[in-house]
Design a protein around this motif. Sequence first.
Motif, PDB file in Angstrom:
ATOM      1  N   ILE A 119      12.232 101.205  82.117  1.00 49.70           N
ATOM      2  CA  ILE A 119      13.149 100.374  81.336  1.00 49.70           C
ATOM      3  C   ILE A 119      13.984  99.507  82.270  1.00 49.70           C
ATOM      4  CG2 ILE A 119      15.059 100.403  79.688  1.00 49.70           C
ATOM      5  CD1 ILE A 119      14.041 103.108  78.707  1.00 49.70           C
ATOM      6  N   VAL A 120      14.443 100.124  83.364  1.00 50.14           N
ATOM      7  CA  VAL A 120      15.285  99.403  84.323  1.00 50.14           C
ATOM      8  C   VAL A 120      14.590  98.156  84.837  1.00 50.14           C
ATOM      9  CG1 VAL A 120      16.232  99.505  86.662  1.00 50.14           C
ATOM     10  CG2 VAL A 120      16.671 101.371  85.050  1.00 50.14           C
ATOM     11  N   TRP A 121      13.353  98.294  85.277  1.00 51.13           N
ATOM     12  CA  TRP A 121      12.656  97.140  85.857  1.00 51.13           C
ATOM     13  C   TRP A 121      12.300  96.099  84.803  1.00 51.13           C
ATOM     14  CZ3 TRP A 121      13.120  95.689  90.507  1.00 51.13           C
ATOM     15  CH2 TRP A 121      13.330  96.630  91.525  1.00 51.13           C
ATOM     16  N   LEU A 122      11.955  96.534  83.620  1.00 52.46           N
ATOM     17  CA  LEU A 122      11.649  95.570  82.557  1.00 52.46           C
ATOM     18  C   LEU A 122      12.886  94.758  82.190  1.00 52.46           C
ATOM     19  CD1 LEU A 122       9.319  97.734  80.292  1.00 52.46           C
ATOM     20  CD2 LEU A 122       8.670  95.702  81.602  1.00 52.46           C
ATOM     21  N   VAL A 123      14.029  95.422  82.106  1.00 51.58           N
ATOM     22  CA  VAL A 123      15.267  94.708  81.792  1.00 51.58           C
ATOM     23  C   VAL A 123      15.648  93.772  82.937  1.00 51.58           C
ATOM     24  CG1 VAL A 123      17.740  94.979  81.367  1.00 51.58           C
ATOM     25  CG2 VAL A 123      16.103  96.499  80.245  1.00 51.58           C
ATOM     26  N   THR A 124      15.484  94.245  84.171  1.00 49.55           N
ATOM     27  CA  THR A 124      15.874  93.446  85.334  1.00 49.55           C
ATOM     28  C   THR A 124      15.083  92.145  85.422  1.00 49.55           C
ATOM     29  OG1 THR A 124      16.476  95.450  86.565  1.00 49.55           O
ATOM     30  CG2 THR A 124      16.132  93.434  87.842  1.00 49.55           C
ATOM     31  N   VAL A 125      13.766  92.229  85.259  1.00 46.83           N
ATOM     32  CA  VAL A 125      12.959  91.004  85.351  1.00 46.83           C
ATOM     33  C   VAL A 125      13.203  90.092  84.158  1.00 46.83           C
ATOM     34  CG1 VAL A 125      11.172  92.110  86.749  1.00 46.83           C
ATOM     35  CG2 VAL A 125      10.913  92.075  84.276  1.00 46.83           C
ATOM     36  N   VAL A 137      21.127  98.647  92.445  1.00 46.15           N
ATOM     37  CA  VAL A 137      21.664  97.466  91.771  1.00 46.15           C
ATOM     38  C   VAL A 137      20.884  97.184  90.483  1.00 46.15           C
ATOM     39  CG1 VAL A 137      22.098  94.987  91.960  1.00 46.15           C
ATOM     40  CG2 VAL A 137      22.505  96.469  93.925  1.00 46.15           C
ATOM     41  N   SER A 138      19.569  97.326  90.547  1.00 41.98           N
ATOM     42  CA  SER A 138      18.744  97.081  89.365  1.00 41.98           C
ATOM     43  C   SER A 138      19.076  98.059  88.255  1.00 41.98           C
ATOM     44  CB  SER A 138      17.258  97.191  89.724  1.00 41.98           C
ATOM     45  OG  SER A 138      16.895  96.215  90.684  1.00 41.98           O
ATOM     46  N   PHE A 158      24.523  90.717  89.244  1.00 44.31           N
ATOM     47  CA  PHE A 158      23.540  91.355  90.126  1.00 44.31           C
ATOM     48  C   PHE A 158      23.876  91.075  91.588  1.00 44.31           C
ATOM     49  CE2 PHE A 158      19.566  91.900  92.363  1.00 44.31           C
ATOM     50  CZ  PHE A 158      18.911  92.939  91.692  1.00 44.31           C
ATOM     51  N   VAL A 159      24.202  89.817  91.885  1.00 45.60           N
ATOM     52  CA  VAL A 159      24.543  89.437  93.260  1.00 45.60           C
ATOM     53  C   VAL A 159      25.865  90.071  93.687  1.00 45.60           C
ATOM     54  CG1 VAL A 159      25.105  87.500  94.768  1.00 45.60           C
ATOM     55  CG2 VAL A 159      23.249  87.276  93.095  1.00 45.60           C
ATOM     56  N   ALA A 160      26.862  90.043  92.794  1.00 49.66           N
ATOM     57  CA  ALA A 160      28.180  90.578  93.133  1.00 49.66           C
ATOM     58  C   ALA A 160      28.153  92.084  93.335  1.00 49.66           C
ATOM     59  CB  ALA A 160      29.176  90.218  92.027  1.00 49.66           C
ATOM     60  N   ALA A 161      27.258  92.773  92.619  1.00 49.39           N
ATOM     61  CA  ALA A 161      27.202  94.235  92.699  1.00 49.39           C
ATOM     62  C   ALA A 161      26.522  94.731  93.966  1.00 49.39           C
ATOM     63  CB  ALA A 161      26.477  94.794  91.475  1.00 49.39           C
ATOM     64  N   TRP A 162      25.818  93.847  94.659  1.00 52.38           N
ATOM     65  CA  TRP A 162      25.047  94.255  95.842  1.00 52.38           C
ATOM     66  C   TRP A 162      25.936  94.895  96.917  1.00 52.38           C
ATOM     67  CZ3 TRP A 162      19.654  93.275  96.006  1.00 52.38           C
ATOM     68  CH2 TRP A 162      19.013  93.636  97.196  1.00 52.38           C
ATOM     69  N   PRO A 163      27.072  94.268  97.307  1.00 54.73           N
ATOM     70  CA  PRO A 163      27.920  94.909  98.327  1.00 54.73           C
ATOM     71  C   PRO A 163      28.465  96.260  97.894  1.00 54.73           C
ATOM     72  CG  PRO A 163      28.481  92.584  98.065  1.00 54.73           C
ATOM     73  CD  PRO A 163      27.566  92.931  96.932  1.00 54.73           C
ATOM     74  N   ALA A 208      20.736  96.990  84.810  1.00 52.73           N
ATOM     75  CA  ALA A 208      20.066  97.237  83.523  1.00 52.73           C
ATOM     76  C   ALA A 208      21.046  97.826  82.519  1.00 52.73           C
ATOM     77  CB  ALA A 208      18.876  98.165  83.717  1.00 52.73           C
ATOM     78  N   HIS A 209      21.914  98.733  82.974  1.00 56.87           N
ATOM     79  CA  HIS A 209      22.938  99.282  82.083  1.00 56.87           C
ATOM     80  C   HIS A 209      23.823  98.157  81.552  1.00 56.87           C
ATOM     81  CE1 HIS A 209      22.643 103.053  84.868  1.00 56.87           C
ATOM     82  NE2 HIS A 209      21.633 102.998  84.015  1.00 56.87           N
ATOM     83  N   CYS A 210      24.236  97.269  82.443  1.00 55.67           N
ATOM     84  CA  CYS A 210      25.126  96.170  82.053  1.00 55.67           C
ATOM     85  C   CYS A 210      24.421  95.174  81.131  1.00 55.67           C
ATOM     86  CB  CYS A 210      25.652  95.458  83.293  1.00 55.67           C
ATOM     87  SG  CYS A 210      26.672  96.500  84.366  1.00 55.67           S
ATOM     88  N   ALA A 211      23.163  94.875  81.434  1.00 54.94           N
ATOM     89  CA  ALA A 211      22.414  93.922  80.601  1.00 54.94           C
ATOM     90  C   ALA A 211      22.194  94.484  79.203  1.00 54.94           C
ATOM     91  CB  ALA A 211      21.079  93.597  81.266  1.00 54.94           C
ATOM     92  N   LEU A 212      21.786  95.750  79.122  1.00 56.64           N
ATOM     93  CA  LEU A 212      21.588  96.370  77.809  1.00 56.64           C
ATOM     94  C   LEU A 212      22.913  96.493  77.062  1.00 56.64           C
ATOM     95  CD1 LEU A 212      19.007  99.160  78.733  1.00 56.64           C
ATOM     96  CD2 LEU A 212      18.585  97.114  77.354  1.00 56.64           C
ATOM     97  N   GLY A 213      23.983  96.836  77.805  1.00 56.49           N
ATOM     98  CA  GLY A 213      25.296  96.912  77.180  1.00 56.49           C
ATOM     99  C   GLY A 213      25.737  95.570  76.630  1.00 56.49           C
ATOM    100  N   PHE A 214      25.469  94.514  77.380  1.00 54.24           N
ATOM    101  CA  PHE A 214      25.801  93.157  76.941  1.00 54.24           C
ATOM    102  C   PHE A 214      25.050  92.803  75.663  1.00 54.24           C
ATOM    103  CE2 PHE A 214      24.519  88.623  77.160  1.00 54.24           C
ATOM    104  CZ  PHE A 214      25.766  88.038  76.997  1.00 54.24           C
TER     105      PHE A 214
END
Length: 217
Positions: free
Chosen positions: A42-48, A80-81, A197-202, A85-91
Amino acid sequence: MQPGWLSTLAWISLAVGVVSFVIVLVDTYLYGHRQPARVMEIVWLVTVLYVGPVAVRLYWNWGRPGPRAPNRRGVVVTQVSRCGAHCALGFIVAEVALYGLDLSPDLLWIDYAGDYLMAVTIAVLFRLFEGPRRSVTRIWSALRTVVKVELLTITTFEVALFVWLTLAHHMVSGESPLRPDSPTFWFVGQLGLIAGFVAAWPAATWQIGRGRAIAAR
């Protein structure tokens, strides 16, 4: 009134996300590259879906099951992915659920609170369904794991998303906020998720560096 080129760009971007989704979907279920942890599918499907071709490349390099030696970058990408994915699904879930509320720009914090709480809830559910048993004790264990391992990354992701959404609402729609019945809304959300996604990397890198991240695969 939104310009026509923006709507066209929104449809193109969303279509690219769908094509990326189909590529990973086919690789996972048709070609049999199943994830050891099923939630990672699910994580990778949401990420892409929201990052697009760049995430397909990340999946091919570090997400696709295969004989590869684990490395730090792969662990960060996975972390990060997963949080993304949690954030994208939550959104998606929160915005659709709150669609009936005609919120003014001054009340967008209600949307943001719903997005954040839903992201954390989905993170807990993912941890819960990874385990062999599901009980009240397991729920608390899943919640503690999310707080310790993922909450910082999720929060950083969400802050970047909300900052972008606030700017976009004022730049694109003015006094009338963007609504989920518009492709532009989802395009703006897609860009915000990429920013997250970019901001969460650090944050993910810091947590992993301190040995606080749990391997997700």
